[in-house]
Scaffold this active site. Structure first.
Site, short mmCIF file in Angstrom:
data_model
loop_
_atom_site.label_atom_id
_atom_site.label_comp_id
_atom_site.label_asym_id
_atom_site.label_seq_id
_atom_site.Cartn_x
_atom_site.Cartn_y
_atom_site.Cartn_z
N HIS A 72 0.85 -1.20 0.00
CA HIS A 72 0.00 0.00 0.00
C HIS A 72 0.88 1.24 0.00
O HIS A 72 1.68 1.43 0.90
CB HIS A 72 -0.91 0.01 1.22
CG HIS A 72 -2.07 -0.92 1.10
ND1 HIS A 72 -3.20 -0.81 1.89
CD2 HIS A 72 -2.28 -1.97 0.29
CE1 HIS A 72 -4.05 -1.76 1.55
NE2 HIS A 72 -3.52 -2.49 0.60
N TYR A 200 -9.13 5.36 7.87
CA TYR A 200 -9.42 5.62 9.28
C TYR A 200 -10.40 6.80 9.34
O TYR A 200 -10.04 7.90 8.92
CB TYR A 200 -8.15 6.01 10.03
CG TYR A 200 -7.09 4.92 10.10
CD1 TYR A 200 -7.00 4.08 11.20
CD2 TYR A 200 -6.17 4.73 9.06
CE1 TYR A 200 -6.04 3.09 11.28
CE2 TYR A 200 -5.20 3.73 9.13
CZ TYR A 200 -5.14 2.93 10.24
OH TYR A 200 -4.19 1.94 10.31
N PRO A 292 -5.05 -0.46 18.70
CA PRO A 292 -4.71 -0.84 17.33
C PRO A 292 -4.75 0.29 16.30
O PRO A 292 -4.42 0.06 15.13
CB PRO A 292 -5.76 -1.91 17.01
CG PRO A 292 -6.88 -1.66 17.94
CD PRO A 292 -6.30 -1.06 19.17
N LYS A 296 0.25 -0.96 15.18
CA LYS A 296 1.62 -1.14 15.66
C LYS A 296 1.86 -2.43 16.46
O LYS A 296 3.02 -2.82 16.65
CB LYS A 296 2.02 0.05 16.55
CG LYS A 296 2.19 1.34 15.79
CD LYS A 296 3.52 1.38 15.05
CE LYS A 296 3.57 2.40 13.97
NZ LYS A 296 3.43 1.91 12.61
N TYR A 384 3.79 5.97 10.84
CA TYR A 384 2.90 4.89 10.39
C TYR A 384 3.69 3.79 9.68
O TYR A 384 3.43 2.60 9.89
CB TYR A 384 1.82 5.46 9.47
CG TYR A 384 0.72 4.47 9.15
CD1 TYR A 384 -0.32 4.26 10.06
CD2 TYR A 384 0.71 3.74 7.97
CE1 TYR A 384 -1.33 3.34 9.79
CE2 TYR A 384 -0.29 2.83 7.69
CZ TYR A 384 -1.31 2.64 8.60
OH TYR A 384 -2.31 1.72 8.33
P1 FAD Z 1 0.04 -13.19 21.29
O1 FAD Z 1 -0.31 -13.09 19.88
O2 FAD Z 1 -0.86 -12.79 22.34
O3 FAD Z 1 0.67 -14.60 21.55
C1 FAD Z 1 0.92 -15.09 22.85
C2 FAD Z 1 0.82 -16.60 22.83
O4 FAD Z 1 1.14 -17.09 24.13
C3 FAD Z 1 -0.59 -17.08 22.53
O5 FAD Z 1 -0.55 -18.04 21.50
C4 FAD Z 1 -1.10 -17.68 23.85
O6 FAD Z 1 -1.96 -18.77 23.65
C5 FAD Z 1 0.22 -18.09 24.49
N1 FAD Z 1 0.16 -18.12 25.98
C6 FAD Z 1 -0.46 -17.24 26.79
N2 FAD Z 1 -0.27 -17.59 28.07
C7 FAD Z 1 0.49 -18.70 28.06
C8 FAD Z 1 1.02 -19.52 29.08
N3 FAD Z 1 0.79 -19.26 30.38
N4 FAD Z 1 1.75 -20.59 28.73
C9 FAD Z 1 2.00 -20.87 27.41
N5 FAD Z 1 1.52 -20.12 26.40
C10 FAD Z 1 0.77 -19.04 26.73
N6 FAD Z 1 -2.52 -5.44 16.37
C11 FAD Z 1 -2.56 -4.69 15.29
O7 FAD Z 1 -1.51 -4.17 14.89
N7 FAD Z 1 -3.76 -4.52 14.61
C12 FAD Z 1 -4.92 -5.13 15.03
O8 FAD Z 1 -5.96 -4.98 14.42
C13 FAD Z 1 -4.91 -5.91 16.17
N8 FAD Z 1 -6.02 -6.51 16.63
C14 FAD Z 1 -5.95 -7.25 17.78
C15 FAD Z 1 -7.09 -7.87 18.28
C16 FAD Z 1 -7.04 -8.60 19.47
C17 FAD Z 1 -8.30 -9.26 20.01
C18 FAD Z 1 -5.81 -8.73 20.16
C19 FAD Z 1 -5.74 -9.52 21.48
C20 FAD Z 1 -4.67 -8.13 19.64
C21 FAD Z 1 -4.73 -7.39 18.45
N9 FAD Z 1 -3.59 -6.78 17.92
C22 FAD Z 1 -3.65 -6.05 16.82
C23 FAD Z 1 -2.30 -6.91 18.51
C24 FAD Z 1 -1.48 -8.00 17.85
O9 FAD Z 1 -2.31 -9.05 17.44
C25 FAD Z 1 -0.46 -8.42 18.88
O10 FAD Z 1 0.39 -7.33 19.12
C26 FAD Z 1 0.35 -9.65 18.50
O11 FAD Z 1 -0.47 -10.78 18.45
C27 FAD Z 1 1.45 -9.87 19.52
O12 FAD Z 1 2.02 -11.12 19.35
P2 FAD Z 1 2.61 -11.91 20.58
O13 FAD Z 1 3.14 -13.18 20.01
O14 FAD Z 1 3.51 -11.04 21.37
O15 FAD Z 1 1.38 -12.20 21.53
C1 DHB Z 2 -6.04 -3.40 10.41
C2 DHB Z 2 -5.93 -3.32 11.75
C3 DHB Z 2 -5.48 -2.15 12.32
O1 DHB Z 2 -5.35 -2.04 13.64
C4 DHB Z 2 -5.15 -1.06 11.54
O2 DHB Z 2 -4.72 0.07 12.14
C5 DHB Z 2 -5.26 -1.16 10.18
C6 DHB Z 2 -5.70 -2.34 9.61
C7 DHB Z 2 -6.51 -4.67 9.80
O3 DHB Z 2 -6.92 -5.58 10.55
O4 DHB Z 2 -6.48 -4.80 8.58
#
Ligand code: FAD
Ligand code: DHB
Length: 389
Positions: A72, A200, A292, A296, A384
């Site tokens: 994009h 947005y 979100p 980031k 961004y």
């Molecule tokens: P997670 O993805 O949370 O992974 C952590 C893993 O650890 C999971 O698989 C979990 O099952 C495991 N775990 C937890 N506790 C334990 C334990 N005690 N023992 C063993 N395993 C464990 N970011 C964006 O940029 N845009 C978005 O639109 C966006 N939407 C989101 C929507 C939701 C509902 C959530 C929760 C987050 C969203 N995020 C978004 C943020 C983004 O998804 C996260 O920043 C990203 O997933 C971070 O990755 P991570 O691996 O650090 O954590």
């Molecule tokens: C999406 C999620 C976001 O948080 C954002 O800022 C832009 C796009 C997405 O899920 O595509």
């Protein structure tokens, strides 16, 4: 069992760390609470910074991303019928790539399988022991039996609700938090996206976001009150509310259809400092959460992994511990800037219940300024697309 780096959590952070370390010849074991299907089924982020794409490519994860990701060149902010193009590529020389977190995770699992790394699913009651000593270990339950994993270092990649952060004594960490009084109701639908570029939208009814996954799959979000039950919203209600928050010209082109996923995510800014306690390191959502609005969350997880993998490889391969000593400060430096950006985007684009008319005017003035000033748009674009590592 013994390994060099015990990784708690098999989300994007844990899997990518495992991928990069194993490529460099460092052994890991990933302990994940959920099933693989569960991890792959979570619909989350979609926008990848160019630094994230470069890190994924270098880790051998570029093939499908380059084929199926969408580059994009810009995104849009809107306020009523005012549309503000943010020409990312023109202003900064870089754009972003839309490629879902589910796809990134799928690529990571496939790459890990091909390398034959160890990922244990279904672990319970994970306890990190002796993190401040020289011989840490992790205990966990699998199918009713207790196990012990000895290691040199522990990487806490277990998300916001994991055990890693809580293992650090309260008097050894400081938490910073802002909880927003709203969440995002997200819908994934098999419909052509209304806009190729992410949009947005600010409106008096609240925030709305139009994004996409491919030519036939769209992702949309609307701001909803905290605690909203996603099932309380019918698809029709969702489409109607989203339309009311978009510029009329965009709403008129919106193609609606049945949702294939609907969920609510709360919005929060959170940082726990420092990211290190002895031989335990926090990575990604285990250490910090951003609302979100700036896209980031996933990108910050990837930059943490980048810094930590470099540090652990240096420590384990050459005995040089400068990197692990500097990891927390280095990562936090980037994290706080993304925190600021995500908070400012959230404040600029959402309605806050009970806010004064003054605050609404400030929001409008900020958007108005952005629409007129290329300098302001360039600053937004620079943040961004992702600040340099
Ligand atoms: P997670 O993805 O949370 O992974 C952590 C893993 O650890 C999971 O698989 C979990 O099952 C495991 N775990 C937890 N506790 C334990 C334990 N005690 N023992 C063993 N395993 C464990 N970011 C964006 O940029 N845009 C978005 O639109 C966006 N939407 C989101 C929507 C939701 C509902 C959530 C929760 C987050 C969203 N995020 C978004 C943020 C983004 O998804 C996260 O920043 C990203 O997933 C971070 O990755 P991570 O691996 O650090 O954590
Ligand atoms: C999406 C999620 C976001 O948080 C954002 O800022 C832009 C796009 C997405 O899920 O595509």
């Amino acid at each position: 069992m013994r390994t060099q780096v015990a990784i708690i959590g098999g989300g994007p952070s844990g899997l990518l760390l495992s991928q990069i370390l194993n490529q460099a010849g460092v052994e890991t074991v990933v302990l994940e609470r959920a099933t693989r299907e569960h991890v792959l089924g979570r619909i989350r982020a979609g926008v990848l910074e160019s630094g994230t794409v470069a890190t994924l490519r270098a880790a051998g994860l570029g093939d499908r991303l380059d084929r199926e990701g969408f580059y994009h060149e810009g995104c849009f902010l809107t306020d009523g019928d005012l549309s503000i193009p943010i020409e990312l590529d023109k202003l900064t020389g870089r754009g972003v790539t839309v490629y879902g977190q589910t796809e990134v995770t799928r690529d990571l699992y496939e790459a890990q399988d091909a390398m034959g790394t160890t990922i244990v699913h279904g672990v319970e009651d994970v306890v990190i022991q002796e993190a401040t000593g020289t011989a840490p270990f992790v205990e966990y339950t699998l199918k009713g039996a207790r196990h012990r994993l000895d290691c040199d270092y522990v990487a806490g990649c277990d998300g916001f609700h994991g055990v890693s952060r809580k293992t650090i004594p309260e008097d050894k960490r400081q938490e910073f938090e802002r909880v927003y009084p709203f969440g995002w109701l997200g819908v994934l639908s098999k419909t052509p996206p209304v806009s190729h570029e992410v949009m947005y939208s600010n409106s008096p009814r609240g925030f709305g976001l139009c994004s996409m996954r491919n030519a036939e799959l769209s992702r949309y979000y609307i701001q909803v009150p905290v605690g909203t039950d996603p099932n309380a919203w019918s698809d029709d209600q969702f489409w109607e509310e989203l339309s009311l928050r978009l510029p009329k010209e965009t709403a008129d082109r919106l193609v609606t259809g049945p949702s294939v996923e609907k969920s609510v995510a709360p919005l929060r800014s959170f940082v726990s400092e420092p990211l290190r306690w002895g031989r335990l390191f926090l990575v990604g959502d285990a250490a910090h959460i951003v609302p979100p609005t700036g896209a980031k969350g996933l990108n910050l997880a990837v930059s943490d992994v980048y810094y930590l993998s470099e540090a652990l490889i240096d420590a384990l391969k050459s005995g040089n511990e400068t990197g692990i000593d500097g990891y927390s400060d280095r990562a936090l430096n980037r994290i706080w800037k993304a925190m600021r950006f995500s908070w400012s985007m959230t404040t600029m684009l959402h309605q806050f219940e009970g806010e004064s008319p003054f605050e609404a005017q400030m929001r409008r003035a900020t958007l108005n300024h952005l629409s007129r000033s290329e300098t302001a748009r360039k600053d937004l674009a620079e943040n961004y697309i992702g600040l340099p590592y």
